[in-house]
Design a protein around this motif. Sequence first.
Motif, mmCIF file in Angstrom:
data_model
loop_
_atom_site.group_PDB
_atom_site.id
_atom_site.type_symbol
_atom_site.label_atom_id
_atom_site.label_comp_id
_atom_site.label_asym_id
_atom_site.label_seq_id
_atom_site.Cartn_x
_atom_site.Cartn_y
_atom_site.Cartn_z
ATOM 1 N N LEU A 160 0.239 -1.432 -0.021
ATOM 2 C CA LEU A 160 0.260 0.339 -0.060
ATOM 3 C C LEU A 160 0.994 1.241 0.270
ATOM 4 C CD1 LEU A 160 -2.879 -1.426 2.616
ATOM 5 C CD2 LEU A 160 -3.347 -0.696 0.676
ATOM 6 N N VAL A 161 1.073 2.418 -0.736
ATOM 7 C CA VAL A 161 1.400 3.182 -0.742
ATOM 8 C C VAL A 161 0.319 4.492 -0.663
ATOM 9 C CG1 VAL A 161 2.596 4.922 -1.930
ATOM 10 C CG2 VAL A 161 2.399 2.747 -3.249
ATOM 11 N N GLY A 162 1.063 4.829 0.761
ATOM 12 C CA GLY A 162 -0.364 5.648 1.786
ATOM 13 C C GLY A 162 -1.197 4.375 1.922
ATOM 14 N N TYR A 163 -1.054 4.977 3.666
ATOM 15 C CA TYR A 163 -1.699 4.582 4.794
ATOM 16 C C TYR A 163 -2.848 5.115 5.138
ATOM 17 C CZ TYR A 163 -2.334 0.113 7.469
ATOM 18 O OH TYR A 163 -2.444 -1.140 8.261
ATOM 19 N N GLY A 164 -3.269 5.951 4.927
ATOM 20 C CA GLY A 164 -4.799 6.701 5.243
ATOM 21 C C GLY A 164 -5.557 5.844 5.737
ATOM 22 N N ALA A 165 -7.207 6.204 6.072
ATOM 23 C CA ALA A 165 -8.518 5.673 6.443
ATOM 24 C C ALA A 165 -8.692 4.663 4.986
ATOM 25 C CB ALA A 165 -9.450 6.552 6.761
ATOM 26 N N ILE A 166 -8.741 4.625 3.737
ATOM 27 C CA ILE A 166 -9.135 3.530 2.774
ATOM 28 C C ILE A 166 -8.115 2.622 2.533
ATOM 29 C CG2 ILE A 166 -9.332 3.594 0.066
ATOM 30 C CD1 ILE A 166 -10.873 6.676 -0.389
ATOM 31 N N ALA A 167 -7.221 2.982 2.921
ATOM 32 C CA ALA A 167 -5.999 2.020 2.003
ATOM 33 C C ALA A 167 -6.099 1.224 3.478
ATOM 34 C CB ALA A 167 -4.576 2.192 2.580
ATOM 35 N N ARG A 168 -6.142 1.943 5.115
ATOM 36 C CA ARG A 168 -6.082 0.570 6.407
ATOM 37 C C ARG A 168 -7.234 0.162 6.210
ATOM 38 N NH1 ARG A 168 -4.893 5.794 8.532
ATOM 39 N NH2 ARG A 168 -6.539 5.914 9.344
ATOM 40 N N GLU A 169 -8.532 -0.127 5.461
ATOM 41 C CA GLU A 169 -10.110 -0.122 5.429
ATOM 42 C C GLU A 169 -8.884 -1.637 4.063
ATOM 43 O OE1 GLU A 169 -12.872 -0.528 6.101
ATOM 44 O OE2 GLU A 169 -12.715 1.506 7.384
ATOM 45 N N VAL A 170 -8.854 -1.508 3.804
ATOM 46 C CA VAL A 170 -8.245 -2.488 1.865
ATOM 47 C C VAL A 170 -7.322 -2.989 3.192
ATOM 48 C CG1 VAL A 170 -6.748 -2.854 0.105
ATOM 49 C CG2 VAL A 170 -8.288 -0.816 0.363
ATOM 50 N N ALA A 171 -6.144 -2.662 3.674
ATOM 51 C CA ALA A 171 -5.678 -3.494 4.204
ATOM 52 C C ALA A 171 -6.405 -4.436 5.516
ATOM 53 C CB ALA A 171 -4.621 -2.796 5.309
ATOM 54 N N ASP A 177 3.373 17.585 -6.179
ATOM 55 C CA ASP A 177 4.006 17.909 -7.575
ATOM 56 C C ASP A 177 5.180 16.735 -6.909
ATOM 57 O OD1 ASP A 177 3.331 20.097 -8.636
ATOM 58 O OD2 ASP A 177 4.506 21.343 -6.960
ATOM 59 N N SER A 178 5.055 16.260 -5.695
ATOM 60 C CA SER A 178 5.892 14.499 -5.035
ATOM 61 C C SER A 178 5.543 13.553 -5.561
ATOM 62 C CB SER A 178 5.784 15.627 -3.516
ATOM 63 O OG SER A 178 5.030 14.787 -3.125
ATOM 64 N N THR A 179 3.924 13.676 -6.052
ATOM 65 C CA THR A 179 3.678 12.085 -5.888
ATOM 66 C C THR A 179 3.046 12.230 -7.513
ATOM 67 O OG1 THR A 179 1.147 12.863 -5.767
ATOM 68 C CG2 THR A 179 2.752 12.202 -4.287
ATOM 69 N N ARG A 180 3.144 13.223 -8.645
ATOM 70 C CA ARG A 180 3.360 12.777 -9.768
ATOM 71 C C ARG A 180 4.645 12.006 -10.722
ATOM 72 N NH1 ARG A 180 -0.191 16.161 -12.954
ATOM 73 N NH2 ARG A 180 -0.729 17.306 -11.754
ATOM 74 N N ARG A 219 -5.843 9.010 -7.512
ATOM 75 C CA ARG A 219 -5.880 10.089 -8.298
ATOM 76 C C ARG A 219 -4.663 9.594 -9.827
ATOM 77 N NH1 ARG A 219 -9.317 11.014 -6.216
ATOM 78 N NH2 ARG A 219 -9.814 12.776 -4.855
ATOM 79 N N GLY A 220 -5.807 10.751 -11.070
ATOM 80 C CA GLY A 220 -4.598 10.463 -11.927
ATOM 81 C C GLY A 220 -3.778 10.995 -11.830
ATOM 82 N N GLY A 221 -2.618 10.293 -13.114
ATOM 83 C CA GLY A 221 -1.459 11.242 -12.534
ATOM 84 C C GLY A 221 -0.490 10.802 -11.094
ATOM 85 N N ILE A 222 -0.620 9.934 -10.925
ATOM 86 C CA ILE A 222 -0.075 9.283 -10.128
ATOM 87 C C ILE A 222 1.110 8.126 -10.680
ATOM 88 C CG2 ILE A 222 0.737 7.787 -7.928
ATOM 89 C CD1 ILE A 222 -1.815 9.103 -6.176
ATOM 90 N N VAL A 223 0.250 7.514 -11.651
ATOM 91 C CA VAL A 223 1.101 6.690 -12.429
ATOM 92 C C VAL A 223 1.081 7.320 -13.511
ATOM 93 C CG1 VAL A 223 1.290 4.540 -13.989
ATOM 94 C CG2 VAL A 223 -0.486 4.983 -11.316
ATOM 95 N N ASP A 224 3.322 6.670 -14.599
ATOM 96 C CA ASP A 224 2.292 7.189 -15.836
ATOM 97 C C ASP A 224 2.111 6.083 -16.853
ATOM 98 O OD1 ASP A 224 4.201 7.474 -18.438
ATOM 99 O OD2 ASP A 224 6.345 8.101 -17.553
ATOM 100 N N GLU A 225 0.858 6.866 -17.379
ATOM 101 C CA GLU A 225 0.231 6.212 -17.955
ATOM 102 C C GLU A 225 1.072 5.185 -19.219
ATOM 103 O OE1 GLU A 225 -3.096 8.043 -19.469
ATOM 104 O OE2 GLU A 225 -4.152 8.054 -16.560
#
Length: 310
Positions: free
Chosen positions: A146-157, A207-210, A232-238
């Motif tokens: 998990l890249v980022g471990y906020g509320a949604i990521a913790r639900e996934v975990a 800017d740091s996650t784009r 979010r779109g833009g985090i991955v180089d499509e």
Amino acid sequence: MAEIIITEFMDEAAVGRLAASFETLYEPGLVDDPAALHAHLTAARALIVRNRTQVNETLLSMGPKLRVVGRLGVGLDNIDVAACKARSIKVVPATGANDLSVAEYVIASALMLLRGAFLRSAEVAAGDWPRQSMMGRELAGKTLGLVGYGAIAREVAWRAHMMGMQIVACDPFLMADHAGWQIARNVSLDAVLELGDVVSLHTPLTDSTRHMVDAGALSSMKPDAVLINAARGGIVDEAALAEALKAGRLGGAALDVFETEPLTAEAGNKFKNIGNLILTPHIAGVTDESNQRVSHLIAEKVLEALGNKT
């Protein structure tokens, strides 16, 4: 003139709650008619949007009476929060209301991509019987990164943990003594990419996650790993992702968000003829149930900000 303007789809019952107290204009297509939107904003005290309406300085200048902007979701990429603050306009996201929906999307995508068979119905319908090549893999015993471990990521975990997965995560903003780390190992971004059989992104676009997941990051992942982006779109180089999938350097991917939204035929052309890819139109957080939760939460917050008349 309406005091509350709603530019994108919202649960009808929640709209009714707003309309019972204030004159409300509900036009889900207003997002695609900037001139009409600007005209309606003249008398508006509240604006309710999803992710497509760009709440920028230009739009805000058209609404001199605005007091609150309600976001039917959690990301604030489309809202100039600083400009709102400068105008004393309150910004209220629907924090927590669609966590479950996104978590289920991630788990379902992981299951589909690891198993593989669910994406090949046409072959079976055509009379083929490719049992051996469609065996796929199980979720249990795999590692979820998990890249980022906020509320949604913790639900996934939590759900992944209950299904037998090992969890690794990176999040420099989550305290080391947070209860969520009881089921996840706190590692670096590089380690998440290298260890994950399934890598799911849960960071905002900054800017740091784009293009955080670029060609280099993809090359560090396991060749049979799957990548899921419902953040979010833009985090991955499509373009780099499409190339990695076509070259067989990645096991699969699911994208619910894109650098260009709505995704145009031209922008989507890079994804043509990639079989181990799931593309959805920014709906991971949108189900019948989550739409009701999100809509009623925002209705309540907007009424509170305006001073409920009923």
